[in-house]
Scaffold this motif. Structure first.
Motif, PDB file in Angstrom:
ATOM      1  N   ARG B 134       1.870 -12.137  -5.169  1.00 45.52           N
ATOM      2  CA  ARG B 134       2.970 -13.043  -4.943  1.00 45.52           C
ATOM      3  C   ARG B 134       2.691 -13.683  -3.607  1.00 45.52           C
ATOM      4  O   ARG B 134       2.358 -12.996  -2.655  1.00 45.52           O
ATOM      5  CB  ARG B 134       4.305 -12.307  -4.926  1.00 45.52           C
ATOM      6  CG  ARG B 134       5.411 -13.262  -4.654  1.00 45.52           C
ATOM      7  CD  ARG B 134       6.711 -12.990  -5.319  1.00 45.52           C
ATOM      8  NE  ARG B 134       6.768 -12.034  -6.387  1.00 45.52           N
ATOM      9  CZ  ARG B 134       7.905 -11.863  -7.067  1.00 45.52           C
ATOM     10  NH1 ARG B 134       8.957 -12.573  -6.787  1.00 45.52           N
ATOM     11  NH2 ARG B 134       7.949 -10.975  -8.022  1.00 45.52           N
ATOM     12  N   ALA B 135       2.774 -14.972  -3.565  1.00 38.65           N
ATOM     13  CA  ALA B 135       2.378 -15.666  -2.355  1.00 38.65           C
ATOM     14  C   ALA B 135       3.231 -15.223  -1.178  1.00 38.65           C
ATOM     15  O   ALA B 135       2.734 -14.769  -0.156  1.00 38.65           O
ATOM     16  CB  ALA B 135       2.497 -17.159  -2.570  1.00 38.65           C
ATOM     17  N   GLU B 136       4.532 -15.314  -1.354  1.00 37.93           N
ATOM     18  CA  GLU B 136       5.424 -14.975  -0.250  1.00 37.93           C
ATOM     19  C   GLU B 136       5.737 -13.488  -0.283  1.00 37.93           C
ATOM     20  O   GLU B 136       5.492 -12.818  -1.271  1.00 37.93           O
ATOM     21  CB  GLU B 136       6.737 -15.758  -0.398  1.00 37.93           C
ATOM     22  CG  GLU B 136       6.557 -17.193  -0.793  1.00 37.93           C
ATOM     23  CD  GLU B 136       5.816 -17.975   0.276  1.00 37.93           C
ATOM     24  OE1 GLU B 136       5.945 -17.589   1.446  1.00 37.93           O
ATOM     25  OE2 GLU B 136       5.111 -18.932  -0.058  1.00 37.93           O
ATOM     26  N   ALA B 137       6.308 -13.003   0.806  1.00 37.52           N
ATOM     27  CA  ALA B 137       6.817 -11.646   0.804  1.00 37.52           C
ATOM     28  C   ALA B 137       7.900 -11.562  -0.267  1.00 37.52           C
ATOM     29  O   ALA B 137       8.667 -12.503  -0.460  1.00 37.52           O
ATOM     30  CB  ALA B 137       7.402 -11.301   2.169  1.00 37.52           C
ATOM     31  N   ARG B 138       7.956 -10.464  -0.973  1.00 38.86           N
ATOM     32  CA  ARG B 138       8.926 -10.358  -2.058  1.00 38.86           C
ATOM     33  C   ARG B 138      10.180  -9.623  -1.593  1.00 38.86           C
ATOM     34  O   ARG B 138      10.128  -8.829  -0.659  1.00 38.86           O
ATOM     35  CB  ARG B 138       8.326  -9.661  -3.273  1.00 38.86           C
ATOM     36  CG  ARG B 138       7.693  -8.310  -2.995  1.00 38.86           C
ATOM     37  CD  ARG B 138       7.696  -7.484  -4.248  1.00 38.86           C
ATOM     38  NE  ARG B 138       9.059  -7.097  -4.579  1.00 38.86           N
ATOM     39  CZ  ARG B 138       9.488  -6.836  -5.790  1.00 38.86           C
ATOM     40  NH1 ARG B 138       8.666  -6.930  -6.795  1.00 38.86           N
ATOM     41  NH2 ARG B 138      10.739  -6.483  -5.999  1.00 38.86           N
ATOM     42  N   ALA B 154       1.498  -7.448  -2.601  1.00 41.60           N
ATOM     43  CA  ALA B 154       2.678  -8.270  -2.334  1.00 41.60           C
ATOM     44  C   ALA B 154       3.527  -7.493  -1.338  1.00 41.60           C
ATOM     45  O   ALA B 154       3.931  -6.377  -1.615  1.00 41.60           O
ATOM     46  CB  ALA B 154       3.453  -8.489  -3.618  1.00 41.60           C
ATOM     47  N   ALA B 157       9.789  -8.192   2.029  1.00 42.21           N
ATOM     48  CA  ALA B 157      10.386  -9.036   3.059  1.00 42.21           C
ATOM     49  C   ALA B 157      11.085  -8.182   4.119  1.00 42.21           C
ATOM     50  O   ALA B 157      11.304  -8.630   5.237  1.00 42.21           O
ATOM     51  CB  ALA B 157      11.382  -9.993   2.420  1.00 42.21           C
ATOM     52  N   GLY B 195       0.996 -25.352   1.040  1.00 40.94           N
ATOM     53  CA  GLY B 195       2.193 -24.540   1.210  1.00 40.94           C
ATOM     54  C   GLY B 195       2.067 -23.146   0.627  1.00 40.94           C
ATOM     55  O   GLY B 195       2.878 -22.270   0.920  1.00 40.94           O
ATOM     56  N   HIS B 196       1.079 -22.907  -0.195  1.00 40.09           N
ATOM     57  CA  HIS B 196       0.868 -21.577  -0.758  1.00 40.09           C
ATOM     58  C   HIS B 196       0.451 -20.622   0.368  1.00 40.09           C
ATOM     59  O   HIS B 196      -0.415 -20.935   1.176  1.00 40.09           O
ATOM     60  CB  HIS B 196      -0.225 -21.662  -1.816  1.00 40.09           C
ATOM     61  CG  HIS B 196      -0.354 -20.428  -2.651  1.00 40.09           C
ATOM     62  ND1 HIS B 196      -0.867 -19.253  -2.164  1.00 40.09           N
ATOM     63  CD2 HIS B 196      -0.023 -20.179  -3.943  1.00 40.09           C
ATOM     64  CE1 HIS B 196      -0.863 -18.342  -3.113  1.00 40.09           C
ATOM     65  NE2 HIS B 196      -0.352 -18.881  -4.208  1.00 40.09           N
ATOM     66  N   ALA B 197       1.092 -19.458   0.391  1.00 42.81           N
ATOM     67  CA  ALA B 197       0.885 -18.547   1.517  1.00 42.81           C
ATOM     68  C   ALA B 197      -0.588 -18.180   1.700  1.00 42.81           C
ATOM     69  O   ALA B 197      -1.093 -18.118   2.822  1.00 42.81           O
ATOM     70  CB  ALA B 197       1.725 -17.291   1.327  1.00 42.81           C
ATOM     71  N   SER B 198      -1.283 -17.921   0.598  1.00 40.51           N
ATOM     72  CA  SER B 198      -2.690 -17.565   0.720  1.00 40.51           C
ATOM     73  C   SER B 198      -3.485 -18.717   1.298  1.00 40.51           C
ATOM     74  O   SER B 198      -4.363 -18.537   2.148  1.00 40.51           O
ATOM     75  CB  SER B 198      -3.265 -17.207  -0.647  1.00 40.51           C
ATOM     76  OG  SER B 198      -2.697 -16.010  -1.100  1.00 40.51           O
TER      77      SER B 198
END
Lengths: 343, 343
Positions: B134-138, B154, B157, B195-198
DNA sequence: GCGGTTGAGGAAAAGGGTTTCCGCCGGTAG
DNA sequence: CTACCGGCGGAAACCCTTTTCCTCAACCGC
């Protein structure tokens, strides 16, 4: 808010009962809609359970009923390309979270496999699914297992066991019929290693379908590996030896991708000059192929679903031996579009 | 040979005790090397257990000790490209078959996820691993979980949770340093969606490494998708706008493969004219690429191993909050061989 | 007023192991 | 001969929940 009650720190039914001011037995009945209780009592107990965040321990009920609502899933292909769809299908059949699966990856090591089996049996799983790609029928997991075992995709060598497999021969027939229907006449077959069970089954399907259509095969089947390199090589050789070839059915998407590149580099257009069909419907390959690849889907998810259903059935009503076959499905993409001017 | 003894059909310790002519307690001690028993008695009991095929029910001991030697593994990417290596690593850490994992695929559905969590908690798992791309923290799986939770790959948050992630920025540095070391100077970066975290992390790594080497980036990072099509497109545009480019670092192996094809079709040789490095080290892509692709391995197996270790530690000694980072590893193949005449 | 019936909830067993505590028996020392 | 001790093995509690059986009280009809 934690109640200092029991040892584990987690609320037990005793805590719920105490908070609601009833006995343990009554609390149990209230929570399971069993017995005769005043509605007010039932509500009081349920409120108490809610407040305490009570989740009953299925360990205790398993001990009591003998059923754990748990199965083992043994997989042998560690990249999961085959086992994972089977797992998903099995999850469908087992109901989300109704029955959970212990997933064990044996990495094709029989010792590890026996370890896992013993461990699963010790945990009193209700049944075991054995999933995984294997060309030949595999030796039975265990003789005289105390719980039902269903083999998915890799079938057991013992006919008395229950196996679910895909009809690979039928899949090949599907592919050839599709090519014939879209007007192809000179169809070649490029596949994996000679003697590989999947290759054998598909070759049989190809022969059957070609014969049924009244067509001659273009040369013998081309046996090689499952790689793109082999596909490229085969494409070059094929166009040299049989310049009139107008379709190639490949034993895997990987091979097909190699063939697609090889054909393009030999100056043939896909699909205008030569149509292409692969096997596996493996998205990252089939969809990224130039052009996107028509492919025979092995329907592994359905295999898993069937396996799950059969396992449940075996658990509840007893053993159903035999080999159950699941049909393949053709997924049409642009690599097999009819050539312009043809039907 | 089944003994008519107990209800379940399976031999219990009572059957073993009866066959060995001792009490249940003595049988237990004999089988677990506990207590003081004559060697002869111990042997007799063990022989009886062997003969009956006795496997102790861990359901019973779990109830007693409160530990099930069971964990939940929640995965969110259903193709398993990321979760499966994590599972393997976790299996390593949990010991083959010592502790088993319930694998639950949520298919990215929060409702299903909550179902699974409740089910796992009811089964009294000792802990839970949440794996998945998951790109962002979940969002945290659950607040105030009664068992330890470790997030793998992942990250959560909530900073108070325990997460294991790969150092994606460091991976990008590895790639650039490698390219610089093999004599490349004009290095471009083609990656996934803006914009994708990776993508963000890798761009940061690229900047840092280039700056450290005293090099200017070749244009801005090229943002697009994760597909081969994008790679081919980018390669064409890149060679047009920056004809002096001599290396491309790609945000994924898929992109890199597209770039490889695109470059070849624009008349550039890989690696002689342009070197190529991808990310993921995804065998079916990296190895089938022309030429085989140098790639940054995300070391997911190690992530899983760490997660397993941390979970075990949390179960035994309590919570270890924080984000733990695992280094990437560069796997060198021919796509980044030094150009002839260079270092 | 009394027996029967019904509704509500409590007590206890069961399930399969482990573990603690206790008793028995034989040997040994005083 | 007796007291003690150590070696060996048995009895029973315990873990948590469900379920069966039972009790108790109230209510009904006669």
């Amino acid at each position: 808010m934690l109640v200092p009650g029991k040892t584990s720190g987690r609320a037990g039914i005793a805590d719920v009962a105490r908070l609601a001011g009833v006995s343990i037995g009554t609390a149990s009945k209230a929570l399971n809609d069993r017995g005769q209780l005043r509605e007010e009592t039932r509500a009081r107990v349920q409120a108490a359970a809610e407040q305490l965040g009570f989740i009953p321990s299925s360990v205790a009920t398993s001990l009591l009923t003998g059923r754990t609502f748990t199965v083992g899933l043994i997989m042998t292909d560690h990249h999961g390309r085959f086992s994972l769809p089977v797992l998903h299908g099995a999850e469908d059949a087992l109901g989300w979270a109704e029955t959970l699966a212990f997933v064990c990856d044996t990495r094709d090591d029989p010792i590890r496999e026996q370890h896992y089996v013993r461990s699963l049996l010790g945990r009193r799983v209700d049944g075991i699914i054995v999933a995984g790609r294997r060309a030949e029928a595999r030796p039975p997991l265990i003789t005289r297992a105390p719980v039902p075992v269903v083999y998915a995709f890799a079938r057991s060598a013992d006919e008395g066991d229950c196996s679910v497999v895909t009809d690979e021969e039928g899949g090949a027939v599907l592919a050839i019929e599709h090519l014939v229907r879209t007007g192809r006449r000179r169809i070649a077959h490029v596949t994996g290693p000679h003697g590989h069970a999947s290759a054998i089954a598909r070759v049989a399907g190809v022969s059957r379908a070609l014969r049924a259509a009244g067509l001659e095969p273009v040369g013998d089947p081309w046996y090689g590996g499952w790689s793109e390199v082999w596909g490229r090589f085969a494409a070059a050789a094929l166009t040299r030896e049989h310049p009139d070839v107008d379709a190639v059915f490949c034993g895997s998407d990987t091979i097909a991708r190699g063939v697609a590149d090889g054909l393009r580099e030999s100056g043939r257009r896909v699909p205008e000059d030569v149509a292409l069909v692969g096997v596996d419907n493996w998205a990252p390959i089939a969809e990224e192929c130039r052009p996107p690849l028509t492919s025979v889907d092995l329907n592994l998810r359905e295999v898993g679903r069937q396996a799950g259903r059969l396992l449940l059935q075996a658990i509840e009503n007893g053993h159903t031996p035999g080999v159950h076959s699941v049909d393949c499905q053709l997924v049409v993409r642009s690599s097999s579009a009819p050539a312009s001017g043809r039907t």
